[in-house]
Design a protein around this motif. Sequence first.
Motif, PDB file in Angstrom:
ATOM      1  N   GLY A 135      45.238 -46.578 -40.067  1.00  0.00           N
ATOM      2  CA  GLY A 135      45.286 -46.830 -38.779  1.00  0.00           C
ATOM      3  C   GLY A 135      46.002 -45.512 -37.940  1.00  0.00           C
ATOM      4  N   ILE A 136      46.704 -44.905 -38.459  1.00  0.00           N
ATOM      5  CA  ILE A 136      46.787 -43.665 -37.708  1.00  0.00           C
ATOM      6  C   ILE A 136      45.635 -42.794 -37.388  1.00  0.00           C
ATOM      7  N   VAL A 137      44.562 -42.489 -38.183  1.00  0.00           N
ATOM      8  CA  VAL A 137      43.560 -42.741 -37.315  1.00  0.00           C
ATOM      9  C   VAL A 137      42.367 -43.459 -36.423  1.00  0.00           C
ATOM     10  N   GLY A 138      42.284 -44.397 -36.364  1.00  0.00           N
ATOM     11  CA  GLY A 138      42.482 -45.415 -35.582  1.00  0.00           C
ATOM     12  C   GLY A 138      43.016 -45.358 -34.196  1.00  0.00           C
ATOM     13  N   ALA A 139      44.359 -44.893 -34.526  1.00  0.00           N
ATOM     14  CA  ALA A 139      44.755 -44.167 -33.381  1.00  0.00           C
ATOM     15  C   ALA A 139      44.440 -43.417 -32.701  1.00  0.00           C
ATOM     16  N   VAL A 140      44.116 -42.471 -33.698  1.00  0.00           N
ATOM     17  CA  VAL A 140      43.553 -41.407 -32.392  1.00  0.00           C
ATOM     18  C   VAL A 140      42.552 -41.393 -31.652  1.00  0.00           C
ATOM     19  N   ILE A 141      41.399 -41.915 -32.346  1.00  0.00           N
ATOM     20  CA  ILE A 141      40.035 -42.515 -31.693  1.00  0.00           C
ATOM     21  C   ILE A 141      39.951 -43.088 -30.317  1.00  0.00           C
ATOM     22  N   LEU A 142      40.805 -44.401 -30.647  1.00  0.00           N
ATOM     23  CA  LEU A 142      41.609 -45.147 -29.451  1.00  0.00           C
ATOM     24  C   LEU A 142      42.047 -43.881 -28.513  1.00  0.00           C
ATOM     25  N   GLY A 143      42.551 -43.521 -28.757  1.00  0.00           N
ATOM     26  CA  GLY A 143      43.052 -42.405 -27.892  1.00  0.00           C
ATOM     27  C   GLY A 143      42.161 -41.420 -27.674  1.00  0.00           C
ATOM     28  N   LEU A 144      41.434 -40.763 -28.029  1.00  0.00           N
ATOM     29  CA  LEU A 144      40.005 -40.346 -28.000  1.00  0.00           C
ATOM     30  C   LEU A 144      39.190 -40.363 -26.546  1.00  0.00           C
ATOM     31  N   GLY A 145      38.775 -41.890 -27.542  1.00  0.00           N
ATOM     32  CA  GLY A 145      38.321 -42.476 -25.851  1.00  0.00           C
ATOM     33  C   GLY A 145      38.717 -43.441 -24.819  1.00  0.00           C
ATOM     34  N   ARG A 146      40.122 -42.608 -24.741  1.00  0.00           N
ATOM     35  CA  ARG A 146      40.396 -42.992 -23.211  1.00  0.00           C
ATOM     36  C   ARG A 146      40.323 -42.230 -22.736  1.00  0.00           C
ATOM     37  N   ALA A 147      40.212 -41.015 -23.143  1.00  0.00           N
ATOM     38  CA  ALA A 147      40.356 -39.540 -22.938  1.00  0.00           C
ATOM     39  C   ALA A 147      38.437 -39.335 -22.509  1.00  0.00           C
ATOM     40  N   LEU A 148      37.890 -39.823 -22.884  1.00  0.00           N
ATOM     41  CA  LEU A 148      36.624 -39.278 -22.489  1.00  0.00           C
ATOM     42  C   LEU A 148      36.008 -40.066 -21.541  1.00  0.00           C
ATOM     43  N   GLY A 149      36.708 -41.468 -21.328  1.00  0.00           N
ATOM     44  CA  GLY A 149      36.853 -42.194 -19.717  1.00  0.00           C
ATOM     45  C   GLY A 149      37.479 -42.059 -19.252  1.00  0.00           C
ATOM     46  N   GLU A 150      38.347 -41.402 -18.686  1.00  0.00           N
ATOM     47  CA  GLU A 150      39.149 -40.922 -17.761  1.00  0.00           C
ATOM     48  C   GLU A 150      38.887 -40.208 -16.318  1.00  0.00           C
ATOM     49  N   THR A 151      39.087 -41.053 -15.204  1.00  0.00           N
ATOM     50  CA  THR A 151      38.367 -40.530 -14.102  1.00  0.00           C
ATOM     51  C   THR A 151      39.162 -39.791 -13.225  1.00  0.00           C
ATOM     52  N   MET A 152      40.351 -40.540 -12.476  1.00  0.00           N
ATOM     53  CA  MET A 152      40.676 -40.258 -11.696  1.00  0.00           C
ATOM     54  C   MET A 152      41.917 -39.007 -11.546  1.00  0.00           C
ATOM     55  N   ALA A 153      42.590 -38.904 -13.086  1.00  0.00           N
ATOM     56  CA  ALA A 153      43.594 -37.746 -12.602  1.00  0.00           C
ATOM     57  C   ALA A 153      42.902 -36.560 -13.372  1.00  0.00           C
ATOM     58  N   VAL A 154      41.811 -36.946 -14.145  1.00  0.00           N
ATOM     59  CA  VAL A 154      40.948 -35.492 -14.137  1.00  0.00           C
ATOM     60  C   VAL A 154      39.886 -35.312 -13.075  1.00  0.00           C
ATOM     61  N   THR A 155      39.692 -35.653 -12.003  1.00  0.00           N
ATOM     62  CA  THR A 155      38.727 -35.298 -11.301  1.00  0.00           C
ATOM     63  C   THR A 155      40.055 -34.572  -9.791  1.00  0.00           C
ATOM     64  N   MET A 156      41.411 -34.554 -10.375  1.00  0.00           N
ATOM     65  CA  MET A 156      42.096 -34.026  -9.400  1.00  0.00           C
ATOM     66  C   MET A 156      42.182 -32.803  -9.845  1.00  0.00           C
TER      67      MET A 156
END
Length: 309
Positions: free
Chosen positions: A215-236
Amino acid sequence: MADRAFHVLMVLCGLSIFGIVILILGELVQRSQLVWQAFGFKFFSNSTFNGSYWDPVNGHFSALPFVYGTLVSSLLSLLIAVPLAIGLAIFLTEMCPKFLRGPLAFVTELLAAIPSIVYGLWAFFILVPILRDHVNPLLSKYLGWSGMFADNNPTGLGYVAAAVILAIMILPIISSLTREVMTAVPHSQREAVLALGATRWEMIRMGVLRNARIGIVGAVILGLGRALGETMAVTMVIGSAPEIHKSLLSNGASMASVIANEFTEAVSDLHRSALIEIGLALFVLTIIVNGLAQVLVWAVTRGTPPRAN
């Protein structure tokens, strides 16, 4: 008759997910044909025109700096967020006093509900000045010899700023899921390890974390998925520079940020098609990450369920 209709309806609901994915993929492929015909695989290679990777005026486009910026900022954010998230989950699950557990868990989950634009504003006005004036000079002074923290950026923007704000954004996701998985571990596992004379840390390491590792590995992967697609905060905060730098303090750009910055102001059909091609690559990258997650889970468990010993 009613049961049959209900069954058909549920099947359609399930198949609709595949339909949505196919529609998205088909539209992205169709809209990116123009740049694919012009550049082919060179669109993702190390190709420059007059020293520039991305030149809309002269019609030259290369997505390499955006792929690089996305991977660097996302992986660096994991390095920051994962230890903090797992530590927070351990504290909430195993060590936190009861009167503090509820409020702390609520605040942690509240972080996940904050809009990304709010994170971006906070990062731009608070985080970036702190990095520029205090953190980045120290990194450049003591770790500049490595080349990864050389050439201190006077603006404070760059890969490090993007990674820190991404780490803050994915921390509640990883922590909350890790806490849920750890909570699901039976108390008998803890009691058995303690009965064998283990210390509290050994109990957590062998009785809890070992059983919760999938489950921890799955949580990390989900976090990575969020980081890959993040837009506005990264853009700024990433600097929006279509360049590749070894130094993590330099300005850069991500795949999502370049789409957000340039899509409404695309100067030509080829420019617009190039941005859509980047969107397609981001879509495919997400699929690859999920595939790697399955391989990673298999590498950890070797296809066997978690065991108590």
